[in-house]
Design a protein around this motif. Structure first.
Motif, mmCIF file in Angstrom:
data_model
loop_
_atom_site.group_PDB
_atom_site.id
_atom_site.type_symbol
_atom_site.label_atom_id
_atom_site.label_comp_id
_atom_site.label_asym_id
_atom_site.label_seq_id
_atom_site.Cartn_x
_atom_site.Cartn_y
_atom_site.Cartn_z
ATOM 1 N N THR A 87 -14.171 -33.898 23.862
ATOM 2 C CA THR A 87 -14.900 -33.762 22.602
ATOM 3 C C THR A 87 -16.370 -34.111 22.837
ATOM 4 O OG1 THR A 87 -14.799 -36.050 21.772
ATOM 5 C CG2 THR A 87 -12.812 -34.687 21.500
ATOM 6 N N ARG A 88 -17.195 -33.883 21.838
ATOM 7 C CA ARG A 88 -18.614 -34.224 21.992
ATOM 8 C C ARG A 88 -18.845 -35.733 22.012
ATOM 9 N NH1 ARG A 88 -18.691 -32.781 16.341
ATOM 10 N NH2 ARG A 88 -19.685 -34.379 15.022
ATOM 11 N N PHE A 89 -17.832 -36.491 21.607
ATOM 12 C CA PHE A 89 -17.926 -37.952 21.640
ATOM 13 C C PHE A 89 -17.445 -38.536 22.970
ATOM 14 C CE2 PHE A 89 -17.354 -36.790 17.150
ATOM 15 C CZ PHE A 89 -18.503 -37.348 16.607
ATOM 16 N N GLY A 90 -16.807 -37.711 23.778
ATOM 17 C CA GLY A 90 -16.251 -38.172 25.043
ATOM 18 C C GLY A 90 -14.833 -37.660 25.240
ATOM 19 N N ASP A 91 -14.186 -38.146 26.287
ATOM 20 C CA ASP A 91 -12.839 -37.686 26.649
ATOM 21 C C ASP A 91 -11.771 -38.679 26.195
ATOM 22 O OD1 ASP A 91 -14.110 -35.578 27.892
ATOM 23 O OD2 ASP A 91 -13.985 -36.479 29.899
ATOM 24 N N ILE A 92 -10.610 -38.105 25.864
ATOM 25 C CA ILE A 92 -9.427 -38.901 25.524
ATOM 26 C C ILE A 92 -8.320 -38.494 26.484
ATOM 27 C CG2 ILE A 92 -7.735 -39.480 23.742
ATOM 28 C CD1 ILE A 92 -9.816 -38.416 21.679
ATOM 29 N N GLU A 93 -7.775 -39.456 27.225
ATOM 30 C CA GLU A 93 -6.668 -39.166 28.142
ATOM 31 C C GLU A 93 -5.363 -39.697 27.557
ATOM 32 O OE1 GLU A 93 -7.359 -40.348 32.170
ATOM 33 O OE2 GLU A 93 -9.325 -39.363 32.255
ATOM 34 N N ILE A 94 -4.359 -38.838 27.591
ATOM 35 C CA ILE A 94 -3.073 -39.134 26.956
ATOM 36 C C ILE A 94 -1.953 -39.026 27.978
ATOM 37 C CG2 ILE A 94 -1.414 -38.368 25.204
ATOM 38 C CD1 ILE A 94 -3.910 -37.202 23.704
ATOM 39 N N VAL A 208 -2.497 -43.074 24.274
ATOM 40 C CA VAL A 208 -3.835 -42.967 24.857
ATOM 41 C C VAL A 208 -3.962 -44.014 25.961
ATOM 42 C CG1 VAL A 208 -6.314 -43.214 24.427
ATOM 43 C CG2 VAL A 208 -4.844 -42.080 22.721
ATOM 44 N N ILE A 209 -4.334 -43.576 27.158
ATOM 45 C CA ILE A 209 -4.520 -44.514 28.267
ATOM 46 C C ILE A 209 -6.007 -44.667 28.620
ATOM 47 C CG2 ILE A 209 -2.233 -44.168 29.266
ATOM 48 C CD1 ILE A 209 -3.488 -42.206 31.259
ATOM 49 N N LYS A 210 -6.829 -43.800 28.061
ATOM 50 C CA LYS A 210 -8.272 -43.907 28.281
ATOM 51 C C LYS A 210 -8.987 -43.180 27.152
ATOM 52 C CE LYS A 210 -11.834 -42.935 31.769
ATOM 53 N NZ LYS A 210 -12.104 -42.313 33.112
ATOM 54 N N GLY A 211 -10.002 -43.839 26.569
ATOM 55 C CA GLY A 211 -10.791 -43.178 25.537
ATOM 56 C C GLY A 211 -10.473 -43.620 24.120
ATOM 57 N N MET A 212 -9.882 -44.820 23.922
ATOM 58 C CA MET A 212 -9.656 -45.284 22.546
ATOM 59 C C MET A 212 -10.980 -45.525 21.829
ATOM 60 S SD MET A 212 -6.751 -45.245 21.078
ATOM 61 C CE MET A 212 -7.155 -46.229 19.631
ATOM 62 N N ASP A 213 -12.042 -45.814 22.582
ATOM 63 C CA ASP A 213 -13.363 -45.935 21.961
ATOM 64 C C ASP A 213 -13.804 -44.601 21.361
ATOM 65 O OD1 ASP A 213 -13.473 -44.925 24.601
ATOM 66 O OD2 ASP A 213 -15.598 -45.451 24.779
ATOM 67 N N VAL A 214 -13.400 -43.488 22.009
ATOM 68 C CA VAL A 214 -13.701 -42.159 21.480
ATOM 69 C C VAL A 214 -12.886 -41.905 20.212
ATOM 70 C CG1 VAL A 214 -13.642 -39.681 21.968
ATOM 71 C CG2 VAL A 214 -14.251 -41.307 23.786
ATOM 72 N N VAL A 215 -11.612 -42.307 20.237
ATOM 73 C CA VAL A 215 -10.754 -42.177 19.048
ATOM 74 C C VAL A 215 -11.364 -42.948 17.881
ATOM 75 C CG1 VAL A 215 -8.483 -42.689 18.074
ATOM 76 C CG2 VAL A 215 -8.661 -41.833 20.421
#
Length: 242
Positions: A87-94, A208-215
């Motif tokens: 996303t434009r806010f960053g990546d989210i890894e699931i 989510v294992i990476k990118g909760m700040d993006v969420v």
């Protein structure tokens, strides 16, 4: 008959028989050309049949009747379990759970089909969830039509709860007394420590294992009265990373 006349007669006879002997060669040449044309036609027919076979394979559409069997078999082929959303806010890894096979297989299948690309996080409920996988455009409607119309059964007894960061699947809103899941959408829990009132009604199938700040950043965006973000939040790309 003079010698001159006899010689002329001999030449004419010789030319006549020479011409007769050359005709079969021309006929063979003509047959050879015909054979080439036939061979070309046969090649074209084979090519058309092959293209028709490929078209039929590409036309596979999921339905209520074949979806469960398809994802049961498809899951057996999978070695991947991690998806990245850009996303434009960053990546989210699931990371997807192995013991929720239909929902895991469905999410990977749609990702590989490119379904989630250019869809939106279309519903943002403050301090609760962000919901993605839909968009009010013709591209998304076309993708759904090509992939198929189907629902997934709930799978809520695998021990997974709706902790913060859990990815789960909403139920269809249309004629759905058994809470069957809408396969094209998903939501991510934002609530701390979680939204446990959802347990038993919806199916957690990853976290989510990476990118909760993006969420959290997406969850903080302004929304209208219907929880649709004031500015579209696009999932630019979804991809399998491992």
């Amino acid at each position: 008959m003079t010698f001159k006349t006899f010689s002329l007669f001999t030449i004419i006879i010789t030319l006549f028989f020479s011409s007769c002997r050359e005709q079969p060669a021309d006929k063979n040449k003509e047959n050879h050309n015909n054979n080439v044309e036939l061979d070309t036609s046969a090649t074209q027919n084979a090519k058309v049949k092959e293209e028709t076979k490929e078209d039929k394979e590409e036309e596979f559409v999921l339905t209520e009747d074949n979806a469960i069997e398809f994802f049961y078999e498809y899951n057996k082929t999978l070695t991947e379990n991690t998806v990245k959303l850009t996303t434009r806010f960053g990546d989210i890894e699931i990371e997807l759970y192995d013991n929720v096979p239909y929902h895991k297989a469905n999410f990977i299948y749609l990702t590989k089909k490119g379904y989630f690309d250019n869809t939106y996080f279309h519903r943002v409920v403050k301090n609760f969830i962000i919901q993605g996988g839909n968009a009010d455009n013709l591209e998304t409607a076309k993708k759904r039509s090509e992939i198929g119309r189907y629902l997934l059964p709930p799978d809520t007894r695998k021990g997974h709860k709706h902790h913060r960061g859990t990815i789960s699947m909403p139920s269809s809103e249309i004629d759905n007394p058994h809470m069957l899941a809408s396969p094209y959408e998903f939501f991510i829990v934002v609530t701390k420590p979680g939204s446990y009132h959802l347990d038993g009604g919806y199916t957690p199938f990853g976290r989510v294992i990476k990118g909760m700040d993006v969420v959290d950043e997406i969850n903080s965006q302004p929304v209208d009265d219907g929880d649709w973000p004031s500015q579209n939040i696009k999932i630019e790309k979804a991809e399998i990373i491992k």
